[in-house]
Design a protein around this motif. Structure first.
Motif, PDB file in Angstrom:
ATOM      1  N   LEU A  68       1.238  -1.166   0.355  1.00 39.20           N
ATOM      2  CA  LEU A  68      -0.011   0.132  -0.015  1.00 39.20           C
ATOM      3  C   LEU A  68       1.049   1.104  -0.252  1.00 39.20           C
ATOM      4  O   LEU A  68       0.592   1.626  -0.963  1.00 39.20           O
ATOM      5  CB  LEU A  68      -0.961   0.196   1.213  1.00 39.20           C
ATOM      6  CG  LEU A  68      -2.035  -0.876   1.065  1.00 39.20           C
ATOM      7  CD1 LEU A  68      -2.786  -0.874   2.446  1.00 39.20           C
ATOM      8  CD2 LEU A  68      -3.113  -0.841  -0.068  1.00 39.20           C
ATOM      9  N   ASP A  69       2.038   1.666   0.864  1.00 41.22           N
ATOM     10  CA  ASP A  69       2.876   2.514   0.695  1.00 41.22           C
ATOM     11  C   ASP A  69       3.692   2.518  -0.593  1.00 41.22           C
ATOM     12  O   ASP A  69       2.886   3.549  -1.298  1.00 41.22           O
ATOM     13  CB  ASP A  69       3.668   2.383   2.187  1.00 41.22           C
ATOM     14  CG  ASP A  69       3.424   2.385   3.697  1.00 41.22           C
ATOM     15  OD1 ASP A  69       2.116   3.386   3.423  1.00 41.22           O
ATOM     16  OD2 ASP A  69       4.776   2.042   4.094  1.00 41.22           O
ATOM     17  N   LEU A  70       3.386   1.701  -0.990  1.00 34.46           N
ATOM     18  CA  LEU A  70       4.571   2.039  -2.542  1.00 34.46           C
ATOM     19  C   LEU A  70       3.158   2.030  -3.674  1.00 34.46           C
ATOM     20  O   LEU A  70       3.171   3.055  -4.204  1.00 34.46           O
ATOM     21  CB  LEU A  70       5.318   0.654  -3.215  1.00 34.46           C
ATOM     22  CG  LEU A  70       6.480  -0.703  -2.039  1.00 34.46           C
ATOM     23  CD1 LEU A  70       6.833  -1.376  -2.804  1.00 34.46           C
ATOM     24  CD2 LEU A  70       6.956   0.575  -2.688  1.00 34.46           C
ATOM     25  N   CYS A  71       2.224   1.218  -3.356  1.00 36.60           N
ATOM     26  CA  CYS A  71       0.648   2.103  -4.094  1.00 36.60           C
ATOM     27  C   CYS A  71       0.655   3.812  -4.940  1.00 36.60           C
ATOM     28  O   CYS A  71       0.489   3.964  -5.071  1.00 36.60           O
ATOM     29  CB  CYS A  71       0.090   1.293  -3.795  1.00 36.60           C
ATOM     30  SG  CYS A  71      -0.275  -0.175  -4.671  1.00 36.60           S
ATOM     31  N   ARG A  72       0.756   4.323  -2.875  1.00 41.67           N
ATOM     32  CA  ARG A  72       0.502   5.516  -2.622  1.00 41.67           C
ATOM     33  C   ARG A  72       1.725   6.131  -3.310  1.00 41.67           C
ATOM     34  O   ARG A  72       1.486   7.283  -3.874  1.00 41.67           O
ATOM     35  CB  ARG A  72       0.112   5.519  -0.872  1.00 41.67           C
ATOM     36  CG  ARG A  72      -0.867   6.029  -0.646  1.00 41.67           C
ATOM     37  CD  ARG A  72      -0.889   6.517   0.542  1.00 41.67           C
ATOM     38  NE  ARG A  72      -1.144   5.683   1.425  1.00 41.67           N
ATOM     39  CZ  ARG A  72      -0.946   4.854   2.377  1.00 41.67           C
ATOM     40  NH1 ARG A  72       0.159   6.212   2.674  1.00 41.67           N
ATOM     41  NH2 ARG A  72      -1.305   3.681   2.816  1.00 41.67           N
ATOM     42  N   GLU A  73       3.259   5.888  -2.522  1.00 40.05           N
ATOM     43  CA  GLU A  73       4.142   6.710  -3.180  1.00 40.05           C
ATOM     44  C   GLU A  73       4.016   6.625  -4.902  1.00 40.05           C
ATOM     45  O   GLU A  73       4.456   8.223  -5.241  1.00 40.05           O
ATOM     46  CB  GLU A  73       5.493   5.395  -2.915  1.00 40.05           C
ATOM     47  CG  GLU A  73       5.563   5.885  -1.594  1.00 40.05           C
ATOM     48  CD  GLU A  73       7.044   4.973  -0.977  1.00 40.05           C
ATOM     49  OE1 GLU A  73       7.414   4.242  -2.457  1.00 40.05           O
ATOM     50  OE2 GLU A  73       7.231   4.718   0.298  1.00 40.05           O
ATOM     51  N   HIS A  74       3.750   5.687  -5.894  1.00 40.12           N
ATOM     52  CA  HIS A  74       3.671   5.686  -7.019  1.00 40.12           C
ATOM     53  C   HIS A  74       2.645   6.060  -7.775  1.00 40.12           C
ATOM     54  O   HIS A  74       2.502   5.826  -8.670  1.00 40.12           O
ATOM     55  CB  HIS A  74       3.763   4.551  -7.726  1.00 40.12           C
ATOM     56  CG  HIS A  74       5.698   4.503  -7.066  1.00 40.12           C
ATOM     57  ND1 HIS A  74       5.786   3.723  -5.709  1.00 40.12           N
ATOM     58  CD2 HIS A  74       6.680   3.733  -8.085  1.00 40.12           C
ATOM     59  CE1 HIS A  74       7.587   3.899  -6.390  1.00 40.12           C
ATOM     60  NE2 HIS A  74       7.604   3.930  -7.703  1.00 40.12           N
ATOM     61  N   GLY A  75       2.169   6.765  -7.148  1.00 39.39           N
ATOM     62  CA  GLY A  75       0.268   7.274  -7.157  1.00 39.39           C
ATOM     63  C   GLY A  75      -0.091   6.041  -7.372  1.00 39.39           C
ATOM     64  O   GLY A  75      -1.437   6.650  -8.965  1.00 39.39           O
ATOM     65  N   ILE A  76      -0.620   4.631  -7.557  1.00 39.98           N
ATOM     66  CA  ILE A  76      -1.412   3.315  -8.428  1.00 39.98           C
ATOM     67  C   ILE A  76      -3.010   3.618  -7.089  1.00 39.98           C
ATOM     68  O   ILE A  76      -2.595   3.933  -5.966  1.00 39.98           O
ATOM     69  CB  ILE A  76      -0.714   2.676  -8.531  1.00 39.98           C
ATOM     70  CG1 ILE A  76       0.488   2.539  -9.091  1.00 39.98           C
ATOM     71  CG2 ILE A  76      -1.808   1.683  -8.074  1.00 39.98           C
ATOM     72  CD1 ILE A  76       1.693   0.987  -8.478  1.00 39.98           C
ATOM     73  N   LYS A  77      -3.894   4.210  -7.892  1.00 37.52           N
ATOM     74  CA  LYS A  77      -4.952   3.853  -6.941  1.00 37.52           C
ATOM     75  C   LYS A  77      -5.227   2.364  -6.345  1.00 37.52           C
ATOM     76  O   LYS A  77      -4.506   1.576  -6.523  1.00 37.52           O
ATOM     77  CB  LYS A  77      -6.398   4.452  -7.437  1.00 37.52           C
ATOM     78  CG  LYS A  77      -5.915   6.396  -8.950  1.00 37.52           C
ATOM     79  CD  LYS A  77      -7.408   6.216  -8.534  1.00 37.52           C
ATOM     80  CE  LYS A  77      -7.008   7.399  -9.800  1.00 37.52           C
ATOM     81  NZ  LYS A  77      -8.604   7.544 -10.109  1.00 37.52           N
ATOM     82  N   VAL A  78      -5.703   2.786  -5.325  1.00 40.80           N
ATOM     83  CA  VAL A  78      -6.298   1.582  -4.136  1.00 40.80           C
ATOM     84  C   VAL A  78      -7.543   1.749  -3.438  1.00 40.80           C
ATOM     85  O   VAL A  78      -7.437   2.663  -3.312  1.00 40.80           O
ATOM     86  CB  VAL A  78      -5.344   1.557  -3.233  1.00 40.80           C
ATOM     87  CG1 VAL A  78      -5.778   0.296  -2.661  1.00 40.80           C
ATOM     88  CG2 VAL A  78      -3.935   1.081  -3.867  1.00 40.80           C
ATOM     89  N   ARG A  79      -8.414   0.829  -3.891  1.00 40.00           N
ATOM     90  CA  ARG A  79      -9.582   0.864  -2.995  1.00 40.00           C
ATOM     91  C   ARG A  79      -9.364   1.277  -1.771  1.00 40.00           C
ATOM     92  O   ARG A  79      -8.873   1.084  -1.112  1.00 40.00           O
ATOM     93  CB  ARG A  79     -10.091  -0.050  -3.356  1.00 40.00           C
ATOM     94  CG  ARG A  79     -10.509  -0.459  -4.555  1.00 40.00           C
ATOM     95  CD  ARG A  79     -11.215  -1.701  -4.713  1.00 40.00           C
ATOM     96  NE  ARG A  79     -10.727  -3.202  -4.174  1.00 40.00           N
ATOM     97  CZ  ARG A  79     -10.612  -4.567  -3.508  1.00 40.00           C
ATOM     98  NH1 ARG A  79     -12.235  -4.560  -2.934  1.00 40.00           N
ATOM     99  NH2 ARG A  79      -9.515  -5.375  -3.288  1.00 40.00           N
ATOM    100  N   ARG A  80     -10.093   2.323  -1.334  1.00 42.59           N
ATOM    101  CA  ARG A  80      -9.959   2.311  -0.101  1.00 42.59           C
ATOM    102  C   ARG A  80     -10.657   1.696   0.868  1.00 42.59           C
ATOM    103  O   ARG A  80      -9.820   1.745   2.077  1.00 42.59           O
ATOM    104  CB  ARG A  80     -11.384   3.463   0.068  1.00 42.59           C
ATOM    105  CG  ARG A  80     -11.676   4.504   1.114  1.00 42.59           C
ATOM    106  CD  ARG A  80     -10.091   5.750   1.274  1.00 42.59           C
ATOM    107  NE  ARG A  80     -10.467   5.850   2.828  1.00 42.59           N
ATOM    108  CZ  ARG A  80      -9.404   6.383   3.133  1.00 42.59           C
ATOM    109  NH1 ARG A  80      -7.919   6.701   2.517  1.00 42.59           N
ATOM    110  NH2 ARG A  80      -8.602   6.536   4.696  1.00 42.59           N
ATOM    111  N   SER A  81     -11.413   1.015   0.643  1.00 45.86           N
ATOM    112  CA  SER A  81     -11.273  -0.365   1.584  1.00 45.86           C
ATOM    113  C   SER A  81     -10.156  -0.970   2.058  1.00 45.86           C
ATOM    114  O   SER A  81     -10.116  -1.756   3.283  1.00 45.86           O
ATOM    115  CB  SER A  81     -12.739  -1.342   0.761  1.00 45.86           C
ATOM    116  OG  SER A  81     -11.797  -2.062   0.170  1.00 45.86           O
TER     117      SER A  81
END
Length: 88
Positions: A68-81
């Motif tokens: 999740l941290d990597l996704c956030r750092e690279h702007g990859i959208k992740v479901r809020r859940s």
């Protein structure tokens, strides 16, 4: 046992004291001891399994958090859940 005996001795002057003794067959005692040993071994196996499962879960939580941290750092959208699960 000592406290039970001392309570019995304390009550001697209060009137009649009824004492009941029962003996158990040695085979029954041995059988019960074997059952206790078997149950303790089963419990040890269950504890080991629980500890292993808990370890795997903790590892998964760490990996998911890092993803999740990597996704956030690279702007990859992740479901809020997915973020809500971290708070549970």
């Amino acid at each position: 046992m000592a406290s039970a005996l001392s309570r019995l001795v304390d009550r001697v002057g209060e009137g009649p004291v009824n004492l009941s003794v029962s003996l158990t067959d040695s085979q029954e005692v041995l059988s019960l001891r074997a059952r206790i040993e078997s149950l303790e071994q089963e419990l040890d196996a269950l504890r080991a399994s629980y500890n292993h499962t808990e370890f795997l879960y903790r590892c998964e939580v760490v990996v998911n958090t890092e993803l999740l941290d990597l996704c956030r750092e690279h702007g990859i959208k992740v479901r809020r859940s997915m973020f809500d699960r971290l708070r549970e």
